[in-house]
Design a protein around this motif. Structure first.
Motif, short mmCIF file in Angstrom:
data_model
loop_
_atom_site.label_atom_id
_atom_site.label_comp_id
_atom_site.label_asym_id
_atom_site.label_seq_id
_atom_site.Cartn_x
_atom_site.Cartn_y
_atom_site.Cartn_z
N ARG A 85 0.78 -1.24 0.00
CA ARG A 85 0.00 0.00 0.00
C ARG A 85 0.82 1.30 0.00
O ARG A 85 0.38 2.30 -0.58
CB ARG A 85 -0.96 0.01 1.19
CG ARG A 85 -2.11 -0.92 0.93
CD ARG A 85 -2.98 -1.21 2.15
NE ARG A 85 -3.47 -2.55 2.00
CZ ARG A 85 -4.63 -2.88 1.40
NH1 ARG A 85 -5.43 -1.94 0.97
NH2 ARG A 85 -4.98 -4.13 1.26
N GLY A 123 -1.03 -7.63 12.28
CA GLY A 123 -1.16 -6.44 11.44
C GLY A 123 -2.06 -5.36 12.02
O GLY A 123 -2.31 -5.31 13.22
N ALA A 157 -6.03 -11.31 9.59
CA ALA A 157 -5.11 -10.30 9.07
C ALA A 157 -5.93 -9.36 8.19
O ALA A 157 -5.58 -9.05 7.06
CB ALA A 157 -3.99 -10.97 8.27
C1 LIG Z 1 -2.01 4.72 0.87
C2 LIG Z 1 -1.27 4.13 2.03
C3 LIG Z 1 0.05 4.50 2.25
C4 LIG Z 1 0.74 3.97 3.34
N1 LIG Z 1 2.03 4.36 3.54
C5 LIG Z 1 2.72 3.88 4.60
C6 LIG Z 1 4.05 4.29 4.86
O1 LIG Z 1 4.62 5.08 4.11
N2 LIG Z 1 4.69 3.79 5.95
C7 LIG Z 1 4.09 2.90 6.80
O2 LIG Z 1 4.70 2.49 7.79
N3 LIG Z 1 2.81 2.48 6.58
C8 LIG Z 1 2.12 2.95 5.52
N4 LIG Z 1 0.82 2.55 5.29
C9 LIG Z 1 0.20 1.60 6.24
C10 LIG Z 1 0.48 0.15 5.85
O3 LIG Z 1 0.29 -0.05 4.48
C11 LIG Z 1 -0.47 -0.72 6.69
O4 LIG Z 1 -0.09 -0.59 8.03
C12 LIG Z 1 -0.40 -2.19 6.24
O5 LIG Z 1 -0.89 -2.31 4.93
C13 LIG Z 1 -1.23 -3.05 7.17
O6 LIG Z 1 -1.25 -4.35 6.68
P1 LIG Z 1 -2.45 -5.37 7.03
O7 LIG Z 1 -2.14 -6.59 6.26
O8 LIG Z 1 -2.63 -5.42 8.48
O9 LIG Z 1 -3.75 -4.68 6.46
P2 LIG Z 1 -4.15 -4.41 4.93
O10 LIG Z 1 -2.93 -4.12 4.12
O11 LIG Z 1 -5.23 -3.39 4.99
O12 LIG Z 1 -4.74 -5.79 4.41
C14 LIG Z 1 -5.91 -6.35 4.91
C15 LIG Z 1 -6.57 -7.12 3.81
O13 LIG Z 1 -7.61 -7.90 4.36
C16 LIG Z 1 -8.70 -7.89 3.47
N5 LIG Z 1 -9.92 -8.26 4.22
C17 LIG Z 1 -10.52 -7.55 5.22
N6 LIG Z 1 -11.60 -8.21 5.70
C18 LIG Z 1 -11.68 -9.37 4.98
C19 LIG Z 1 -12.59 -10.46 5.00
N7 LIG Z 1 -13.61 -10.52 5.86
N8 LIG Z 1 -12.40 -11.48 4.12
C20 LIG Z 1 -11.35 -11.45 3.24
N9 LIG Z 1 -10.45 -10.44 3.19
C21 LIG Z 1 -10.63 -9.41 4.04
C22 LIG Z 1 -8.71 -6.47 2.96
O14 LIG Z 1 -9.45 -6.34 1.75
C23 LIG Z 1 -7.21 -6.24 2.75
O15 LIG Z 1 -6.81 -6.65 1.47
C24 LIG Z 1 0.09 3.05 4.21
C25 LIG Z 1 -1.24 2.69 3.98
C26 LIG Z 1 -1.92 3.21 2.91
C27 LIG Z 1 -3.36 2.83 2.68
#
Ligand SMILES: Cc1cc2nc3c(=O)[nH]c(=O)nc-3n(C[C@H](O)[C@H](O)[C@H](O)COP(=O)(O)OP(=O)(O)OC[C@H]3O[C@@H](n4cnc5c(N)ncnc54)[C@H](O)[C@@H]3O)c2cc1C
Length: 410
Positions: free
Chosen positions: A50, A275, A110
């Motif tokens: 992201r 996450g 996650a």
């Molecule tokens: C535009 C942007 C820029 C960023 N820039 C930075 C940065 O520069 N530095 C930094 O440290 N962090 C940054 N971040 C934050 C970082 O990207 C997030 O902390 C990280 O993506 C978290 O990962 P995650 O896997 O926990 O959640 P996510 O990446 O949000 O992934 C969760 C996934 O689960 C899926 N999901 C949810 N519920 C369900 C369900 N019931 N069934 C199936 N799938 C489901 C979602 O669709 C998603 O694809 C940024 C975030 C964004 C949006």
């Protein structure tokens, strides 16, 4: 505390194919985990990164850098466009929206977080949020045909996007309700430096203000003091909320985030979380917090894989939280706490800024602006608890790397 892991074969189902889900699946595959691993994602694409979505992707639209999946390998079964609807704890099954169920011995949530919205403008096609690849594509398309971007919210992602739009030649405005930028994520003194930086680059920033009306005909927004600001496109960047509904419905302890311990265990046996969706103990503040950073999503997921793959060497996850934020030419990096009893600054020869916080005589936080090398060094002093004093840090002749090495060796 002892872990509940064993070497027996497990059927692992990971819900959410974002960064944390991807890193867990990928680490399990790389370490030869003796079990079946299924990654369930609701988005139609393979897992992607992201951070570029608010930065480089807005500038060049190049999607080739964002895909994570080539590293996943054949050992992981990836189910795309499958929304997990319910967890049956008693049967150890996950119900999907296509009517099927997946049995699990170990279930990992996650599911990340989603962008907060402003319901009063939710229906307008000119008011968007940025969380997913689809969102980023919509914003990039919209930016091609407008002269101005208004970002509501002065957090890191909003500021990154505003800086990208400015680099594309759009008039960029940020409206923030708080009296300062990034009040949840960066020290006040560093936020002030960034404020000056962005204003010097032509970005308009209104602090202590909010948007009360949108005048779509004139592509303007009206602020609470009556000012009108350009708003060809509006992006709401007011933070995120945890996707914890699945856990909450199953009776797992949540409070805007799923509570986990250092072993990534939730309150339900066999159910783990990693996450953005987690609420975990921050080793620096001692409080249970949501840590919404790329580094946490990656490191917490990898820690869980290590716990499962090598139970004998398992240790709880307790990494110091940190993040980076590239806002145009400004690279902000912050680690640990954003306040402290004492603070000291240094400005290096190239204009890079370094801010350190101490509490109880210990280094508890570091923030740098365009000083990545010093950040990497000083971050090592948080939590391991060797220390340097503000006087040592301020001394004009001090070499940061040498100071840190000396402290760590003592
Ligand atoms: C535009 C942007 C820029 C960023 N820039 C930075 C940065 O520069 N530095 C930094 O440290 N962090 C940054 N971040 C934050 C970082 O990207 C997030 O902390 C990280 O993506 C978290 O990962 P995650 O896997 O926990 O959640 P996510 O990446 O949000 O992934 C969760 C996934 O689960 C899926 N999901 C949810 N519920 C369900 C369900 N019931 N069934 C199936 N799938 C489901 C979602 O669709 C998603 O694809 C940024 C975030 C964004 C949006």
């Amino acid at each position: 505390m002892s872990t509940t892991v064993s070497a027996e074969r497990h059927n692992v189902v990971i819900v959410g194919a974002g960064l944390a889900g991807f890193h867990l699946a990928s680490a399990l595959a790389k370490q030869g985990y003796p079990g079946d691993v299924t990654l369930v994602g609701e988005e139609p694409w393979q897992p992607y990164d992201r951070p570029p979505l608010s930065k480089q992707f807005q500038l060049d639209g190049d999607e080739s850098h964002i895909w994570l999946a080539p590293e996943l390998g054949p050992a992981v079964r990836l189910l795309r466009q499958c929304h997990a609807q319910a967890i049956d704890l008693a049967r150890q099954e996950l119900r999907l929206d296509n009517g099927s169920t997946l049995p699990w011995d170990r279930l990992v949530l996650a599911t990340g977080s989603r962008a907060r919205r402003l319901p009063q403008w939710g229906a307008s096609p000119r008011v968007l949020t940025l969380r997913t690849l689809d969102d980023a594509r919509r914003i990039r398309d919209a930016l091609q045909s407008v002269a101005s971007l208004l970002v509501i919210g002065g957090g890191p992602i909003g500021l990154e996007l505003a800086a990208s739009a400015a680099a594309l030649g759009r008039q960029s405005t940020v409206v923030e309700l708080a009296p300062r930028l990034m009040s949840r994520s960066a020290p006040a003194a560093m936020a002030d430096v960034l404020l000056e930086h962005h204003r010097s680059q032509g970005m308009a920033i209104h602090l202590g203000r909010t948007v009360v009306a949108l005048d779509e005909g004139n592509a303007e927004a009206v602020l609470d003091d009556g000012q009108r600001v350009p708003a060809g496109l509006v992006v709401v960047g007011i933070g995120v909320q945890a996707n914890d509904a699945l856990a909450a419905q199953a009776g797992i302890a949540c409070d805007d985030g799923v509570f986990v311990d250092g072993w990534c265990r939730t309150t339900a046996p066999g159910v783990f979380a990693v996450g953005d969706v987690t609420r975990q103990r921050n080793p620096v503040t001692g409080r249970f917090e949501r840590i919404e950073t790329w580094s946490n999503a990656q490191a917490q997921a990898q820690a869980l894989a290590a716990i499962w793959c090598n139970p004998a060497a398992a240790r709880p996850y307790d990494a110091v939280p940190w993040f980076w934020s590239d806002q145009g030419s400004a690279r902000l990096q912050c680690a640990g706490a954003i306040t402290g009893e004492q603070q000291a600054w240094r400005v290096d020869a190239a204009g890079g800024r370094v801010l350190v916080h101490w509490s109880g005589g210990q280094v508890t936080g570091v923030a740098t602006l365009n000083a990545a090398r010093d950040f990497v060094q000083l971050k090592k002093l948080i939590v391991p608890r060797p220390t340097i004093t503000p006087e040592q840090f301020r001394a004009p002749t001090a070499n940061i790397r040498a100071l840190v090495q000396q402290a760590l060796a003592a």
